[in-house]
Design a protein around this motif. Structure first.
Motif, PDB file in Angstrom:
ATOM      1  N   LEU A   1     -44.313 -14.792 -27.019  1.00 25.39           N
ATOM      2  CA  LEU A   1     -44.911 -15.367 -26.065  1.00 25.39           C
ATOM      3  C   LEU A   1     -44.331 -16.892 -25.086  1.00 25.39           C
ATOM      4  N   PHE A   2     -44.567 -17.278 -26.027  1.00 26.66           N
ATOM      5  CA  PHE A   2     -44.428 -19.177 -25.982  1.00 26.66           C
ATOM      6  C   PHE A   2     -42.576 -19.448 -25.013  1.00 26.66           C
ATOM      7  N   VAL A   3     -42.041 -18.540 -26.536  1.00 24.76           N
ATOM      8  CA  VAL A   3     -40.104 -18.343 -25.786  1.00 24.76           C
ATOM      9  C   VAL A   3     -39.968 -17.725 -24.414  1.00 24.76           C
ATOM     10  N   PHE A   4     -40.490 -16.854 -24.676  1.00 27.99           N
ATOM     11  CA  PHE A   4     -40.642 -15.696 -23.311  1.00 27.99           C
ATOM     12  C   PHE A   4     -41.091 -16.550 -21.746  1.00 27.99           C
ATOM     13  N   LEU A   5     -42.084 -17.846 -21.976  1.00 30.95           N
ATOM     14  CA  LEU A   5     -42.895 -18.276 -21.035  1.00 30.95           C
ATOM     15  C   LEU A   5     -42.460 -18.567 -19.962  1.00 30.95           C
ATOM     16  N   ASP A   6     -41.200 -18.694 -20.121  1.00 30.19           N
ATOM     17  CA  ASP A   6     -39.960 -19.683 -18.724  1.00 30.19           C
ATOM     18  C   ASP A   6     -39.874 -18.800 -18.199  1.00 30.19           C
ATOM     19  N   SER A   7     -39.651 -16.903 -18.413  1.00 28.02           N
ATOM     20  CA  SER A   7     -39.760 -15.616 -17.844  1.00 28.02           C
ATOM     21  C   SER A   7     -40.943 -15.487 -17.459  1.00 28.02           C
ATOM     22  N   ILE A   8     -42.336 -15.527 -17.908  1.00 28.42           N
ATOM     23  CA  ILE A   8     -42.948 -14.424 -17.429  1.00 28.42           C
ATOM     24  C   ILE A   8     -43.486 -15.767 -16.957  1.00 28.42           C
ATOM     25  N   ALA A   9     -43.608 -16.911 -16.439  1.00 24.76           N
ATOM     26  CA  ALA A   9     -44.555 -17.700 -15.539  1.00 24.76           C
ATOM     27  C   ALA A   9     -43.865 -19.065 -15.373  1.00 24.76           C
ATOM     28  N   PRO A  10     -42.809 -19.341 -15.062  1.00 25.22           N
ATOM     29  CA  PRO A  10     -41.648 -20.291 -14.756  1.00 25.22           C
ATOM     30  C   PRO A  10     -42.439 -21.244 -14.128  1.00 25.22           C
ATOM     31  N   SER A  11     -43.252 -21.376 -12.943  1.00 31.60           N
ATOM     32  CA  SER A  11     -43.881 -22.990 -12.680  1.00 31.60           C
ATOM     33  C   SER A  11     -44.847 -23.242 -13.649  1.00 31.60           C
ATOM     34  N   PHE A  12     -46.392 -22.233 -14.552  1.00 27.42           N
ATOM     35  CA  PHE A  12     -47.016 -23.252 -15.419  1.00 27.42           C
ATOM     36  C   PHE A  12     -45.616 -23.968 -16.593  1.00 27.42           C
ATOM     37  N   SER A  13     -45.095 -23.038 -16.843  1.00 22.96           N
ATOM     38  CA  SER A  13     -43.708 -23.754 -17.847  1.00 22.96           C
ATOM     39  C   SER A  13     -43.495 -24.958 -17.787  1.00 22.96           C
ATOM     40  N   ALA A  14     -42.910 -24.904 -16.310  1.00 21.11           N
ATOM     41  CA  ALA A  14     -41.899 -26.021 -16.044  1.00 21.11           C
ATOM     42  C   ALA A  14     -43.386 -27.511 -16.328  1.00 21.11           C
ATOM     43  N   LYS A  15     -44.195 -27.088 -16.123  1.00 24.71           N
ATOM     44  CA  LYS A  15     -45.359 -27.707 -15.868  1.00 24.71           C
ATOM     45  C   LYS A  15     -45.811 -28.897 -16.880  1.00 24.71           C
ATOM     46  N   HIS A  16     -45.781 -27.811 -17.539  1.00 23.05           N
ATOM     47  CA  HIS A  16     -46.506 -28.335 -19.319  1.00 23.05           C
ATOM     48  C   HIS A  16     -45.105 -28.525 -20.717  1.00 23.05           C
ATOM     49  N   LYS A  17     -43.652 -28.024 -20.093  1.00 20.10           N
ATOM     50  CA  LYS A  17     -42.979 -27.873 -20.925  1.00 20.10           C
ATOM     51  C   LYS A  17     -42.553 -29.980 -21.821  1.00 20.10           C
ATOM     52  N   ILE A  18     -42.444 -30.178 -22.817  1.00 16.92           N
ATOM     53  CA  ILE A  18     -42.203 -31.512 -23.049  1.00 16.92           C
ATOM     54  C   ILE A  18     -41.158 -32.327 -22.834  1.00 16.92           C
ATOM     55  N   GLN A  19     -40.673 -31.498 -23.512  1.00 19.30           N
ATOM     56  CA  GLN A  19     -38.872 -31.506 -23.223  1.00 19.30           C
ATOM     57  C   GLN A  19     -37.971 -30.818 -22.259  1.00 19.30           C
ATOM     58  N   PRO A  20     -37.390 -31.842 -21.837  1.00 21.66           N
ATOM     59  CA  PRO A  20     -36.029 -31.464 -20.920  1.00 21.66           C
ATOM     60  C   PRO A  20     -35.118 -30.054 -21.389  1.00 21.66           C
ATOM     61  N   ALA A  21     -34.439 -29.891 -20.323  1.00 17.80           N
ATOM     62  CA  ALA A  21     -33.332 -28.729 -20.331  1.00 17.80           C
ATOM     63  C   ALA A  21     -32.647 -28.840 -21.480  1.00 17.80           C
ATOM     64  N   PRO A  22     -31.832 -30.184 -21.057  1.00 17.34           N
ATOM     65  CA  PRO A  22     -30.732 -30.201 -21.923  1.00 17.34           C
ATOM     66  C   PRO A  22     -31.050 -30.376 -23.673  1.00 17.34           C
ATOM     67  N   LYS A  23     -32.425 -31.055 -24.051  1.00 17.38           N
ATOM     68  CA  LYS A  23     -32.484 -30.751 -25.446  1.00 17.38           C
ATOM     69  C   LYS A  23     -33.272 -29.428 -25.725  1.00 17.38           C
ATOM     70  N   GLN A  24     -32.828 -28.765 -25.075  1.00 14.63           N
ATOM     71  CA  GLN A  24     -34.047 -27.242 -25.579  1.00 14.63           C
ATOM     72  C   GLN A  24     -32.854 -26.654 -26.568  1.00 14.63           C
ATOM     73  N   PRO A  25     -33.384 -25.993 -27.484  1.00 16.70           N
ATOM     74  CA  PRO A  25     -32.553 -25.164 -28.813  1.00 16.70           C
ATOM     75  C   PRO A  25     -31.732 -24.594 -27.502  1.00 16.70           C
ATOM     76  N   SER A  26     -30.578 -23.934 -27.925  1.00 19.74           N
ATOM     77  CA  SER A  26     -29.690 -22.645 -27.792  1.00 19.74           C
ATOM     78  C   SER A  26     -30.371 -21.112 -28.049  1.00 19.74           C
ATOM     79  N   ALA A  27     -29.955 -19.759 -26.839  1.00 17.07           N
ATOM     80  CA  ALA A  27     -30.797 -18.781 -27.651  1.00 17.07           C
ATOM     81  C   ALA A  27     -29.547 -17.595 -29.118  1.00 17.07           C
TER      82      ALA A  27
END
Length: 256
Positions: free
Chosen positions: A42-68
């Motif tokens: 659920l956490f891994v797919f939270l971007d797709s499930i609830a994008p606005s909620f995900s963006a509000k609570h994600k700690i690290q910015p997109a450039p630091k996120q691990p790849s698929a």
């Protein structure tokens, strides 16, 4: 008949009709799936499930996120670690059954009392904090860090699956044993142990999720992955006692 009475009757029937070693193994496997695999997915797919909620609570910015590919690799490592743990679990249960012994954990037909349940959970939480904090700090000792713990710190921006992304030795010594030893030494009821394990699995997947849940716990563990020398514990008690939180303000990052 109340819900509790119904649950007790169903549990008593299960214990009466199944081998306790099988209950121990299969039940623990189910707990791992429900309280670790499902939250991690659920956490891994939270971007797709609830994008606005995900963006509000994600700690690290997109450039630091691990790849698929990084996430897929972490899943494979987690599967390897879990296979090792459950193979050892099965071997110990088989040896116990072959000798006509009961499982190390207590499998009773009755539920544990409220007093016993509360006491064992409280002691297990505190004991796990001591064992995890201590083992975690030991694995940050430079020789052990380079040999074992550096694997886990590959994720400077953690994701839920990185919670069990570790060298097998570290996974057994720092992740598994600090959770299993307290209820085993206490002689806890298996239901008490399952509740404790379930809580720990949810906690570790959440604090590694990359989202700021659990009253800032995820952000604190994120800081550990970023800076190495802060927030070694789980509940923060020993970090407070030994000054490995950030009460003293920003410290110089430690390069491993």
């Amino acid at each position: 008949m109340t819900v509790l009475n119904t649950a007790q009757a169903l549990w008593a029937r299960l214990v009466a009709t199944h081998d306790p070693h099988t209950i121990d193994f299969v039940g623990t496997l189910i707990i791992q799936f429900i309280f670790w695999w499902i939250p991690c997915i659920l956490f891994v797919f939270l971007d797709s499930i609830a994008p606005s909620f995900s963006a509000k609570h994600k700690i690290q910015p997109a450039p630091k996120q691990p790849s698929a590919n990084d996430i897929l690799h972490s899943v494979l490592v987690c599967i390897r670690n879990q296979v090792i743990v459950f193979a050892l679990h099965a071997a110990l249960l088989y040896a116990s059954s072959a000798k006509g012994r009961s499982p190390s954990i207590r499998v009773d037909a009755s539920f544990p009392t409220v007093q016993e349940f509360t006491y064992h959970i409280a002691v297990s939480v505190l004991a796990r904090e001591v064992l995890f904090y201590t083992s975690h700090r030991i694995f940050h000792w430079r020789p052990l860090y380079r040999r074992f713990h550096k694997t886990h710190h590959k994720f400077t921006a953690p994701v839920a699956f990185s919670s069990q992304y570790a060298h097998p030795v570290e996974h057994l010594m720092a992740n598994v044993l600090p959770i299993l030893l307290p209820p085993l030494l206490l002689g806890s009821h298996i239901l008490t142990m399952w509740v404790f394990v379930a809580f720990q699995l949810i906690e570790t997947s959440t604090v590694h999720s990359g989202y700021d849940f659990f009253a800032g716990a995820a952000k604190k563990h994120d800081r550990h992955h970023e800076r190495f020398e802060v927030y070694y514990g789980g509940i923060g008690l020993l970090d407070y006692v030994f000054g490995t939180d950030e009460r003293e303000g920003p410290r110089r990052d430690k390069k491993e």
